[in-house]
Design a protein around this motif. Structure first.
Motif, PDB file in Angstrom:
ATOM      1  N   ILE A  23       0.839  -1.207   0.000  1.00 32.93           N
ATOM      2  CA  ILE A  23       0.000   0.000   0.000  1.00 32.93           C
ATOM      3  C   ILE A  23       0.871   1.253   0.000  1.00 32.93           C
ATOM      4  N   LEU A  24       1.967   1.203   0.755  1.00 32.98           N
ATOM      5  CA  LEU A  24       2.869   2.352   0.864  1.00 32.98           C
ATOM      6  C   LEU A  24       3.872   2.424  -0.294  1.00 32.98           C
ATOM      7  N   TYR A  31       9.015  -1.484   5.976  1.00 41.00           N
ATOM      8  CA  TYR A  31       7.830  -1.367   6.828  1.00 41.00           C
ATOM      9  C   TYR A  31       8.086  -1.998   8.201  1.00 41.00           C
ATOM     10  N   MET A  44       4.689  11.522   4.721  1.00 40.77           N
ATOM     11  CA  MET A  44       3.708  11.083   3.711  1.00 40.77           C
ATOM     12  C   MET A  44       3.227   9.652   3.980  1.00 40.77           C
ATOM     13  N   HIS A  45       4.097   8.801   4.519  1.00 40.46           N
ATOM     14  CA  HIS A  45       3.677   7.443   4.866  1.00 40.46           C
ATOM     15  C   HIS A  45       2.808   7.451   6.119  1.00 40.46           C
ATOM     16  N   LEU A  47       0.810   9.845   7.087  1.00 38.95           N
ATOM     17  CA  LEU A  47      -0.504  10.334   6.670  1.00 38.95           C
ATOM     18  C   LEU A  47      -1.287   9.267   5.913  1.00 38.95           C
ATOM     19  N   LYS A  48      -0.603   8.546   5.047  1.00 36.46           N
ATOM     20  CA  LYS A  48      -1.264   7.490   4.281  1.00 36.46           C
ATOM     21  C   LYS A  48      -1.769   6.379   5.204  1.00 36.46           C
ATOM     22  N   LEU A  49      -0.964   6.022   6.198  1.00 40.23           N
ATOM     23  CA  LEU A  49      -1.388   5.004   7.166  1.00 40.23           C
ATOM     24  C   LEU A  49      -2.583   5.490   7.987  1.00 40.23           C
ATOM     25  N   ASP A  51      -4.852   7.654   7.108  1.00 37.56           N
ATOM     26  CA  ASP A  51      -6.029   7.623   6.232  1.00 37.56           C
ATOM     27  C   ASP A  51      -6.510   6.191   6.013  1.00 37.56           C
ATOM     28  N   PHE A  52      -5.586   5.280   5.777  1.00 37.02           N
ATOM     29  CA  PHE A  52      -5.943   3.893   5.519  1.00 37.02           C
ATOM     30  C   PHE A  52      -6.656   3.272   6.723  1.00 37.02           C
ATOM     31  N   THR A  57      -3.031  10.716  13.237  1.00 34.85           N
ATOM     32  CA  THR A  57      -1.582  10.487  13.298  1.00 34.85           C
ATOM     33  C   THR A  57      -1.128  10.472  14.755  1.00 34.85           C
TER      34      THR A  57
END
Length: 73
Positions: A23-24, A31, A44-45, A47-49, A51-52, A57
């Protein structure tokens, strides 16, 4: 810093490290380093996590025990 919450969130969704790494767009090794605190998570990772997993955060970082993300303005 060890990120137990990253592991807990991943396991709650029955995902493998490989799944989240995909996903990242990173390797499973990188990871794994995030989860174990051996490598800093880029913003950026992070934030993506967040959101996922639909959490804040601050929750991932262990700064709060409230998992709900902050409301958008």
């Amino acid at each position: 810093m060890y990120f137990q919450r990253l592991r807990d969130l991943r396991e709650d969704k029955d995902l493998r490290q490989e799944d989240v790494a995909e996903i990242l767009g990173i390797s499973q090794t990188v990871y794994s380093r995030y989860e174990r605190g051996f490598q800093t998570i880029p913003v950026m990772h992070l934030l993506k996590l967040a959101d996922f997993y639909q959490v804040s955060t601050d929750y991932i970082l262990g700064r709060t025990n409230t998992s709900k993300p902050y409301p958008a303005k």
